[in-house]
Design a protein around this motif. Structure first.
Motif, PDB file in Angstrom:
ATOM      1  N   THR A   1      -1.190   2.875  33.918  1.00  0.00           N
ATOM      2  CA  THR A   1      -0.285   2.791  32.767  1.00  0.00           C
ATOM      3  C   THR A   1       0.288   4.161  32.431  1.00  0.00           C
ATOM      4  OG1 THR A   1      -1.622   0.985  31.906  1.00  0.00           O
ATOM      5  CG2 THR A   1      -0.091   2.008  30.379  1.00  0.00           C
ATOM      6  N   VAL A   2      -0.556   5.182  32.503  1.00  0.00           N
ATOM      7  CA  VAL A   2      -0.082   6.550  32.247  1.00  0.00           C
ATOM      8  C   VAL A   2       0.949   6.942  33.298  1.00  0.00           C
ATOM      9  CG1 VAL A   2      -0.769   8.970  32.133  1.00  0.00           C
ATOM     10  CG2 VAL A   2      -2.195   7.232  31.058  1.00  0.00           C
ATOM     11  N   MET A   3       0.692   6.581  34.550  1.00  0.00           N
ATOM     12  CA  MET A   3       1.629   6.914  35.621  1.00  0.00           C
ATOM     13  C   MET A   3       2.957   6.182  35.428  1.00  0.00           C
ATOM     14  SD  MET A   3       0.821   7.017  39.677  1.00  0.00           S
ATOM     15  CE  MET A   3       1.118   5.329  40.082  1.00  0.00           C
TER      16      MET A   3
ATOM     17  N   LYS B   1       1.038  12.312  42.135  1.00  0.00           N
ATOM     18  CA  LYS B   1       0.589  13.694  42.316  1.00  0.00           C
ATOM     19  C   LYS B   1       0.269  14.344  40.980  1.00  0.00           C
ATOM     20  CE  LYS B   1       3.107  14.657  46.555  1.00  0.00           C
ATOM     21  NZ  LYS B   1       4.224  15.390  47.144  1.00  0.00           N
ATOM     22  N   VAL B   2       1.094  14.091  39.966  1.00  0.00           N
ATOM     23  CA  VAL B   2       0.838  14.657  38.637  1.00  0.00           C
ATOM     24  C   VAL B   2      -0.506  14.155  38.117  1.00  0.00           C
ATOM     25  CG1 VAL B   2       1.595  14.683  36.231  1.00  0.00           C
ATOM     26  CG2 VAL B   2       3.264  14.999  38.053  1.00  0.00           C
ATOM     27  N   ILE B   3      -0.788  12.879  38.284  1.00  0.00           N
ATOM     28  CA  ILE B   3      -2.043  12.296  37.823  1.00  0.00           C
ATOM     29  C   ILE B   3      -3.226  12.850  38.609  1.00  0.00           C
ATOM     30  CG2 ILE B   3      -3.343  10.128  37.582  1.00  0.00           C
ATOM     31  CD1 ILE B   3      -1.059  10.308  35.615  1.00  0.00           C
ATOM     32  N   GLU B   4      -3.059  13.060  39.903  1.00  0.00           N
ATOM     33  CA  GLU B   4      -4.152  13.540  40.754  1.00  0.00           C
ATOM     34  C   GLU B   4      -4.496  15.009  40.511  1.00  0.00           C
ATOM     35  OE1 GLU B   4      -2.837  12.715  44.700  1.00  0.00           O
ATOM     36  OE2 GLU B   4      -3.500  10.638  44.629  1.00  0.00           O
ATOM     37  N   PHE B   5      -3.539  15.810  40.086  1.00  0.00           N
ATOM     38  CA  PHE B   5      -3.762  17.246  39.941  1.00  0.00           C
ATOM     39  C   PHE B   5      -4.054  17.660  38.502  1.00  0.00           C
ATOM     40  CE2 PHE B   5      -1.651  17.121  44.000  1.00  0.00           C
ATOM     41  CZ  PHE B   5      -2.268  18.129  44.706  1.00  0.00           C
ATOM     42  N   ILE B   6      -4.714  16.819  37.744  1.00  0.00           N
ATOM     43  CA  ILE B   6      -5.034  17.120  36.336  1.00  0.00           C
ATOM     44  C   ILE B   6      -6.027  18.260  36.293  1.00  0.00           C
ATOM     45  CG2 ILE B   6      -6.229  16.175  34.336  1.00  0.00           C
ATOM     46  CD1 ILE B   6      -4.893  13.516  34.944  1.00  0.00           C
TER      47      ILE B   6
ATOM     48  N   ASN C   1      11.922  20.931  35.020  1.00  0.00           N
ATOM     49  CA  ASN C   1      12.429  21.997  34.169  1.00  0.00           C
ATOM     50  C   ASN C   1      13.694  21.507  33.480  1.00  0.00           C
ATOM     51  OD1 ASN C   1      13.321  24.314  32.951  1.00  0.00           O
ATOM     52  ND2 ASN C   1      13.146  25.582  34.786  1.00  0.00           N
ATOM     53  N   LYS C   2      13.593  21.253  32.166  1.00  0.00           N
ATOM     54  CA  LYS C   2      14.738  20.726  31.407  1.00  0.00           C
ATOM     55  C   LYS C   2      15.718  21.826  30.997  1.00  0.00           C
ATOM     56  CE  LYS C   2      13.720  16.311  30.904  1.00  0.00           C
ATOM     57  NZ  LYS C   2      14.551  15.182  30.947  1.00  0.00           N
ATOM     58  N   GLY C   3      15.198  23.011  30.697  1.00  0.00           N
ATOM     59  CA  GLY C   3      16.067  24.117  30.316  1.00  0.00           C
ATOM     60  C   GLY C   3      16.659  24.012  28.921  1.00  0.00           C
ATOM     61  N   THR C   4      16.071  23.184  28.046  1.00  0.00           N
ATOM     62  CA  THR C   4      16.630  23.004  26.702  1.00  0.00           C
ATOM     63  C   THR C   4      15.761  23.603  25.599  1.00  0.00           C
ATOM     64  OG1 THR C   4      15.541  20.856  26.487  1.00  0.00           O
ATOM     65  CG2 THR C   4      17.791  20.867  27.346  1.00  0.00           C
ATOM     66  N   GLY C   5      14.626  24.160  25.941  1.00  0.00           N
ATOM     67  CA  GLY C   5      13.749  24.708  24.900  1.00  0.00           C
ATOM     68  C   GLY C   5      12.743  25.677  25.478  1.00  0.00           C
ATOM     69  N   LYS C   6      11.664  25.885  24.729  1.00  0.00           N
ATOM     70  CA  LYS C   6      10.663  26.869  25.130  1.00  0.00           C
ATOM     71  C   LYS C   6       9.271  26.268  25.323  1.00  0.00           C
ATOM     72  CE  LYS C   6      10.094  28.212  20.271  1.00  0.00           C
ATOM     73  NZ  LYS C   6       9.007  27.380  19.930  1.00  0.00           N
ATOM     74  N   ASN C   7       9.122  24.961  25.203  1.00  0.00           N
ATOM     75  CA  ASN C   7       7.815  24.318  25.295  1.00  0.00           C
ATOM     76  C   ASN C   7       7.529  23.802  26.696  1.00  0.00           C
ATOM     77  OD1 ASN C   7       7.211  24.568  22.499  1.00  0.00           O
ATOM     78  ND2 ASN C   7       8.612  22.891  22.089  1.00  0.00           N
ATOM     79  N   SER C   8       6.236  23.671  26.990  1.00  0.00           N
ATOM     80  CA  SER C   8       5.779  23.063  28.230  1.00  0.00           C
ATOM     81  C   SER C   8       4.757  21.999  27.880  1.00  0.00           C
ATOM     82  CB  SER C   8       5.126  24.101  29.144  1.00  0.00           C
ATOM     83  OG  SER C   8       6.063  25.054  29.558  1.00  0.00           O
ATOM     84  N   LEU C   9       4.688  20.964  28.697  1.00  0.00           N
ATOM     85  CA  LEU C   9       3.699  19.908  28.500  1.00  0.00           C
ATOM     86  C   LEU C   9       2.681  19.953  29.624  1.00  0.00           C
ATOM     87  CD1 LEU C   9       5.845  16.854  27.396  1.00  0.00           C
ATOM     88  CD2 LEU C   9       4.209  18.121  26.039  1.00  0.00           C
ATOM     89  N   VAL C  10       1.400  19.899  29.232  1.00  0.00           N
ATOM     90  CA  VAL C  10       0.305  19.931  30.185  1.00  0.00           C
ATOM     91  C   VAL C  10      -0.474  18.629  30.063  1.00  0.00           C
ATOM     92  CG1 VAL C  10      -1.769  21.143  30.932  1.00  0.00           C
ATOM     93  CG2 VAL C  10       0.141  22.432  29.967  1.00  0.00           C
ATOM     94  N   LEU C  11      -0.610  17.907  31.154  1.00  0.00           N
ATOM     95  CA  LEU C  11      -1.409  16.686  31.165  1.00  0.00           C
ATOM     96  C   LEU C  11      -2.858  17.095  31.406  1.00  0.00           C
ATOM     97  CD1 LEU C  11      -1.354  13.579  31.069  1.00  0.00           C
ATOM     98  CD2 LEU C  11      -1.123  13.618  33.557  1.00  0.00           C
TER      99      LEU C  11
ATOM    100  N   ARG D   1       6.537   7.960  34.726  1.00  0.00           N
ATOM    101  CA  ARG D   1       7.723   7.678  35.549  1.00  0.00           C
ATOM    102  C   ARG D   1       8.922   7.316  34.690  1.00  0.00           C
ATOM    103  NH1 ARG D   1       6.861   3.438  39.962  1.00  0.00           N
ATOM    104  NH2 ARG D   1       8.928   4.175  40.505  1.00  0.00           N
ATOM    105  N   GLN D   2       8.709   6.522  33.645  1.00  0.00           N
ATOM    106  CA  GLN D   2       9.812   6.119  32.773  1.00  0.00           C
ATOM    107  C   GLN D   2      10.367   7.299  31.993  1.00  0.00           C
ATOM    108  OE1 GLN D   2       8.188   2.985  30.387  1.00  0.00           O
ATOM    109  NE2 GLN D   2       8.610   1.413  31.910  1.00  0.00           N
ATOM    110  N   ILE D   3       9.498   8.154  31.504  1.00  0.00           N
ATOM    111  CA  ILE D   3       9.929   9.285  30.681  1.00  0.00           C
ATOM    112  C   ILE D   3      10.630  10.352  31.514  1.00  0.00           C
ATOM    113  CG2 ILE D   3       9.100  11.213  29.268  1.00  0.00           C
ATOM    114  CD1 ILE D   3       6.884   9.334  28.278  1.00  0.00           C
ATOM    115  N   THR D   4      10.049  10.676  32.669  1.00  0.00           N
ATOM    116  CA  THR D   4      10.547  11.812  33.444  1.00  0.00           C
ATOM    117  C   THR D   4      11.522  11.428  34.548  1.00  0.00           C
ATOM    118  OG1 THR D   4       8.679  11.649  34.962  1.00  0.00           O
ATOM    119  CG2 THR D   4       8.423  13.107  33.067  1.00  0.00           C
ATOM    120  N   GLY D   5      11.506  10.162  34.984  1.00  0.00           N
ATOM    121  CA  GLY D   5      12.358   9.751  36.095  1.00  0.00           C
ATOM    122  C   GLY D   5      11.766  10.091  37.451  1.00  0.00           C
ATOM    123  N   LEU D   6      10.481  10.453  37.491  1.00  0.00           N
ATOM    124  CA  LEU D   6       9.824  10.766  38.755  1.00  0.00           C
ATOM    125  C   LEU D   6       9.628   9.506  39.577  1.00  0.00           C
ATOM    126  CD1 LEU D   6       6.980  13.166  37.552  1.00  0.00           C
ATOM    127  CD2 LEU D   6       8.979  13.807  38.883  1.00  0.00           C
ATOM    128  N   GLY D   7       9.545   9.670  40.884  1.00  0.00           N
ATOM    129  CA  GLY D   7       9.225   8.557  41.756  1.00  0.00           C
ATOM    130  C   GLY D   7       7.729   8.283  41.736  1.00  0.00           C
TER     131      GLY D   7
END
Length: 122
Positions: free
Chosen positions: A69-71, A87-92, A50-60, A75-81
């Motif tokens: 490569t997507v993972m 988990k994001v990739i698995e729960f599409i 949750n960035k808190g800077t706007g009103k948009n959401s991104l859905v993979l 990781r680079q964009i969001t800073g996730l481990g």
């Protein structure tokens, strides 16, 4: 002669496997993602940033053919481990970023689509 206890166990296992497949196909419920312990049932969920800077959401919607490569890009964009990105990739399909600006949503979408993912801005 077959042991009746063994036969009953084999039939029970077959019924469980059929029920798992039915739940996955009909209702998109993956039993591997549900953890049952003595006191509770816990469903594993992917992290949401949750960035808190706007009103948009991104859905993979789809990770494409090259999930690694997507993972890595995610990781680079969001800073996730590693585990959270996996988990994001698995729960599409899953919402992985919320409350982001138009510009940030567009740039993130383009970066992920460049490596083969399908992303929707909501």
């Amino acid at each position: 002669m077959i042991d009746p206890t063994l036969l009953i166990c084999a039939i029970a296992m077959m019924v469980i496997m059929i029920a798992r497949e039915f739940l996955k196909k009909k209702y998109n419920i993956d039993m591997d993602k549900i953890f049952i312990s003595k006191n509770s049932i816990r469903v594993e969920k992917p992290p949401v940033i949750n960035k808190g800077t706007g009103k948009n959401s991104l859905v993979l919607l789809d990770a494409g053919a090259n999930k690694a490569t997507v993972m890595a890009t995610l990781r680079q964009i969001t800073g996730l481990g590693y585990a959270d990105a996996k988990k994001v990739i698995e729960f599409i399909p899953t919402t992985f970023m919320t409350s982001i600006s138009d510009k940030e949503a567009d740039l993130t979408k383009k970066a992920l689509e460049f490596v083969g993912a399908k992303v929707e801005i909501k």
